[in-house]
Design a protein around this motif. Structure first.
Motif, PDB file in Angstrom:
ATOM      1  N   GLN A   1       0.835  -1.201   0.000  1.00 15.45           N
ATOM      2  CA  GLN A   1       0.000   0.000   0.000  1.00 15.45           C
ATOM      3  C   GLN A   1       0.875   1.258   0.000  1.00 15.45           C
ATOM      4  O   GLN A   1       2.069   1.204   0.245  1.00 15.45           O
ATOM      5  CB  GLN A   1      -0.872   0.039   1.245  1.00 15.45           C
ATOM      6  CG  GLN A   1      -1.768  -1.173   1.396  1.00 15.45           C
ATOM      7  CD  GLN A   1      -2.759  -0.953   2.514  1.00 15.45           C
ATOM      8  OE1 GLN A   1      -3.644  -0.123   2.410  1.00 15.45           O
ATOM      9  NE2 GLN A   1      -2.602  -1.691   3.595  1.00 15.45           N
TER      10      GLN A   1
ATOM     11  N   ALA B   1      -5.493   1.952  -2.858  1.00 10.83           N
ATOM     12  CA  ALA B   1      -4.463   2.024  -1.817  1.00 10.83           C
ATOM     13  C   ALA B   1      -3.097   1.579  -2.312  1.00 10.83           C
ATOM     14  O   ALA B   1      -2.131   1.599  -1.557  1.00 10.83           O
ATOM     15  CB  ALA B   1      -4.886   1.183  -0.612  1.00 10.83           C
ATOM     16  N   THR B   2      -2.979   1.183  -3.595  1.00  8.59           N
ATOM     17  CA  THR B   2      -1.668   0.784  -4.119  1.00  8.59           C
ATOM     18  C   THR B   2      -0.982   1.913  -4.878  1.00  8.59           C
ATOM     19  O   THR B   2       0.133   1.756  -5.335  1.00  8.59           O
ATOM     20  CB  THR B   2      -1.817  -0.364  -5.144  1.00  8.59           C
ATOM     21  OG1 THR B   2      -2.579   0.120  -6.265  1.00  8.59           O
ATOM     22  CG2 THR B   2      -2.518  -1.561  -4.532  1.00  8.59           C
TER      23      THR B   2
END
Lengths: 349, 539
Positions: free
Chosen positions: B246, B263-264
């Motif tokens: 993340q 979230a990456t």
């Protein structure tokens, strides 16, 4: 400048951040609201003060409340016109022109949105010539123009009209109502005649914002923005250096603090309460409120807010004279260093 | 053992790590489908391990204890640019609806208000304003209206929209309405994924809503990619659990990745910084990553990158999800050198091997200067032997000064801060950086990103405005800390290893004195079943 169109908004927002002297709230939401209103209704006509007829009815509008709330609970579409309508109903007259209460930060663009929505022209002026944190800090107020009756509206459709004995009471009651309304409100206040506006408002500040914004854009890569801005405002560059230390605390609902800057030999200390209010060079006051203490990024010339100031930034600090009426005894009683708790006489720039 | 994989724009790197030790490392080209590059990198690791086996002539395998195979791996961590690239290229995005709860407030600026037109079109973006939302102090703006939500669901269904983002005013203060709306919408729209804003962003409605819409638009793609990755692992005989990195340097499992692809987005720079820290053994430092065109400078504190406090614009969309605070300056190995000794920001970029003087080209680049000064042997040093010594020194000083100044800008205190340099362009820097002391240059730095992925931990976070009653401050702070710890454990952290790594308490101005924003982040080691390679009889 005779009208405000979509292409002018970015420059006005940048210029307003300069006149905001570190405070005034993030102009982003104001800019989006102005953009949405201009897209729907076309450009807003800008009336120079000199062309305002004696019998014009001028109504300043402004947002009030916490910037943190304003970025989360966005205004309702009819909130702006509700405040205007509420005051019209109470006064029994309709405004012929709208105006900016202050030239700094978010409140330079909210009136542009209101003007586009109501179809009224906006006057090229404001009531402070900069940003200040409280509503009694208003140049026409020095000459007897009353904030009262003041209208407020919120997102839910609530409208309030406050009729008070003086401008300090307006500030107190409006601030309390704003908290009850959820921390932000839209206000219409200081209704005045065209003649009063011509005599007492600070002239040309919207076109000044646009001009300053364009200037920053032009000088973005040349590194001499601060000099150009200082020259345009009739001020001077005070200091160029690196932020050594920033200290913040919240007192009485306002973000207070100091920032220390160094250029390797001398040290500049900036004191702020939302806006920059005092600059001391090696312990000697060199600039004070009500003059404008503006902090710009040394490289890009983009204005730096008191909230965004942090260690290691390289900045240029400039001081520019405020509207001369702030330097009268009545003006200094409202916005001089002592009002903000600094026990010293104002320095004249 | 763990495998860390970093999928970059150009290369896919993979490392196999045994504890802190790098057992094998490979670099392969990133493929268009991404999964192909990952498979190639994993096959590269497998081949290195085979060559290390007894009889293959590798001195390291002589001890006989680490004749590992890919099936001995306990966990695989992947940092990927799949999702941010899909957004930037407006490719494979699902038709998405944004349902905002906040009427009568917020109607002045509806969802998608500041989006680039092309992206609104790419997600067939449609915004719905509904009742609901809270005030800063937890009061209601208005009651949720289930019928209104059902009517909205009807319209969403009729338009063939396949993913929904729900945002409610002040949901970081009270999550109730987003959760109730999700239940109602899910009942009406079976199979349609629903993303909730309080799980994705923080205070700042438009920015949080934007991040949630982006997440929603990526969820179909996320399912496809996650299934593809899991299939590729299985095809190589890897049965270990798979995680994605993340933005903040912590991990998410595949189930989470299906739900929160957004979230990456910034895992690349985060993994690079964390990898540099692990390689150098320094957890609190400035990391300078010098590539061909730019240098990225970030700050690590306790092993985690400092996050940007301001809004971040991705593909023209303003968002406020957590991104590392990175300062990029136009200075790299391919930077052109100008007659006034200025360096960059223009660069020959990937054409360095044709255009630099040391490769027989005609452009004076920063790499030529480093070679002329004897800092590196690249290409043919005789081709830069004619360069004026004083000019070379002046340019090197300029480079060192610019990097030192960028580090200085990123610092938040005058305390001494070690500087770690990684990336191919780090040869441009001297051993002592002005004002920063000795420069640390760890080995293996070309795969720092993959190492950063391999060492990632599990995090839990709380960020909310609390109304703190007099005398209750300590209790409120403790509750916030405990909630962050609980979230980390729920995410898969070993309970005993969880600690608080970030804590912020910020009074909110212009509101009655007791409104305070509290931010807590806790992290812990991934609780993985360590497979014993000894005594199990298979060696």
């Amino acid at each position: 400048m005779r009208e405000i169109g979509l292409d002018d908004l970015a420059d006005i927002a940048t210029g307003a951040a300069i006149l905001g002297t570190g405070g005034g709230g993030d102009p982003y939401i104001g800019r989006l609201m102005a953009r949405a209103a201009l897209r729907e209704n076309g450009p807003v006509k800008l009336t120079p003060l000199a062309e305002l007829p004696d019998d014009a009815v001028v109504l300043p509008v402004a947002s009030m409340g916490a910037p943190t709330v304003m970025v989360e609970k966005l205004p309702a579409a009819d909130e702006l016109s509700n405040a205007v309508e509420a005051l019209c109903g109470y006064l029994g007259r309709r405004p012929t022109h709208l105006a900016c209460a202050e030239a700094g930060g978010v409140n330079s663009l909210i009136p542009v949105a209101a003007a586009a929505r109501t179809g009224l022209p906006l006057i090229d002026a404001d009531g402070m010539g900069r940003a200040f944190p409280e509503l009694q800090m208003f140049v026409p107020g020095l000459y007897g123009v009353k904030a009262s009756p003041m209208a407020m509206s919120d997102d839910k459709g609530n409208r309030a009209v406050i009729h008070t004995v003086d401008n300090h009471w307006t500030e107190r009651l409006a601030r309390a109502a704003t908290v009850e309304m959820g921390g932000s409100s839209t206000t219409a206040l200081y209704a005045m005649t065209g003649r009063q506006a011509r005599e007492y408002m600070v002239p040309g500040t919207l076109s000044l914002c646009a001009e300053l914004g364009a200037l920053v854009e032009r000088h973005r890569t040349t590194g001499d923005t601060a000099e150009a801005v200082a020259e345009r405002l009739g001020g001077r560059v005070l200091f160029t250096g690196k932020v050594l230390d920033v200290e913040r605390r919240t007192v009485g609902g306002f973000a207070r603090g100091t920032a220390r800057l160094t250029d390797g030999s001398a040290e500049l200390r900036l004191s702020f309460q939302n806006e920059h209010l005092l600059a001391e060079l090696d312990g000697v006051p060199v600039a004070t409120t009500p003059d404008l203490i503006c902090v710009l990024d040394q490289q890009t010339g983009v204005p730096v807010t008191t909230e965004g100031t942090r260690y290691g930034q390289r900045v240029t600090v400039l001081v520019a004279p405020c509207d001369p009426r702030w330097h009268t005894p009545e003006g200094l009683a409202l916005v001089g260093p002592r009002y903000f708790g600094y026990d010293l006489d104002p320095v004249t720039t | 053992m763990r495998i860390g994989i970093d999928v970059g724009g150009t290369n896919t790197d993979a490392v196999l790590m045994d504890g802190e030790r790098v057992v094998a490392a490979v670099k392969r080209s990133t493929t268009r489908d991404v999964t192909g590059g990952i498979v190639a990198a994993l096959e590269g690791l497998r081949d290195q391990l085979l060559h290390d086996r007894p009889g293959a002539g590798s001195p390291r395998a002589a001890g006989g204890t680490d004749t590992a195979t890919l099936s001995d791996v306990n966990a695989v961590m992947i940092g990927t640019t799949h999702f941010i690239n899909a957004l930037v290229e407006a490719d494979r995005l699902a038709p998405t609806a944004a349902v905002r709860l906040g009427l009568p407030a917020t109607s002045a600026l509806p969802p998608f208000v500041d989006w680039p037109d092309a992206l609104v079109e790419a997600v067939s973006g449609r915004g719905y304003l509904c009742h609901g939302g809270h005030e800063f102090d937890g009061r209601l703006i208005s009651e949720l209206d289930p019928d209104e939500l059902r009517r909205t669901a009807d319209d969403i269904r009729a338009r063939g929209i396949r993913s929904v983002a729900v945002s409610s005013v002040f949901s970081p203060v009270n999550i109730e309405f987003e959760e109730r709306a999700a239940e109602i919408l899910a009942a009406e729209l079976p199979g349609v994924p629903i993303s909730l804003s309080h799980e994705i962003g923080r205070i700042g409605l438009l920015e949080r809503e934007n991040a949630t819409i982006v997440n929603a638009a990526l969820r179909e793609l996320a399912t496809g990619i996650v299934d593809g990755l899991a299939g590729a692992m299985a095809g190589l005989g890897i049965t270990a659990p798979l995680y994605l990195s993340q933005n903040d340097g912590t991990l998410m499992d595949l189930e989470f990745a299906r739900r929160y692809p957004v979230a990456t987005f910034a895992s690349g720079p985060t993994n690079s910084m964390r990898g540099a820290a692990a390689l150098s053994g320094i957890g609190t430092c400035a990391v300078v990553d010098i590539g061909g065109t730019t240098s990225d400078i970030g700050i690590l504190s306790g092993g985690f990158p400092r996050e940007a406090t301001t809004e971040v614009t991705v593909a023209g969309i303003r968002t406020n999800f957590r991104m590392p605070d990175v300062l990029s300056i136009g200075l790299g190995g391919g930077s052109r050198i100008h007659p006034d000794h200025g360096v960059g920001p223009d660069s020959v970029g990937y054409r360095l091997p044709e255009q630099a003087l040391v490769f027989g080209g005609s452009t004076l680049t920063a790499t030529d200067i480093a070679v002329a000064a004897g800092r590196a042997e690249i290409g043919d040093p005789s081709l830069v032997a004619h360069l004026d010594r004083s000019m070379v020194q002046a340019v090197l000083k300029r480079i060192a000064d610019e990097v030192a100044e960028a580090v200085e800008r990123m610092r938040t205190s005058p305390e001494p801060l070690p500087v770690v340099a990684v990336g191919g362009g780090s040869i441009l820097l001297p051993d002592e950086l002005p004002g920063c002391g000795t420069l640390h240059r760890p080995g293996n730095h070309s795969v720092a990103n993959a190492i950063g992925a391999a060492i990632a931990q599990i995090g839990g976070e709380v960020d909310r405005i609390y109304t703190v009653a007099p005398g209750r401050r300590e209790t409120v702070l403790d509750e916030a800390r405990q909630e962050a710890v609980d979230r980390a454990i729920a995410g898969g952290a070993q309970p005993g290893s969880v600690r608080i790594v970030e804590f912020d308490e910020i009074p909110v101005p212009y509101l009655p004195g007791d409104a305070t924003r509290i931010r807590v982040k806790a992290v812990g080691d991934l609780a993985i079943k360590e497979l014993s390679t000894k005594g199990t009889g298979h060696a």
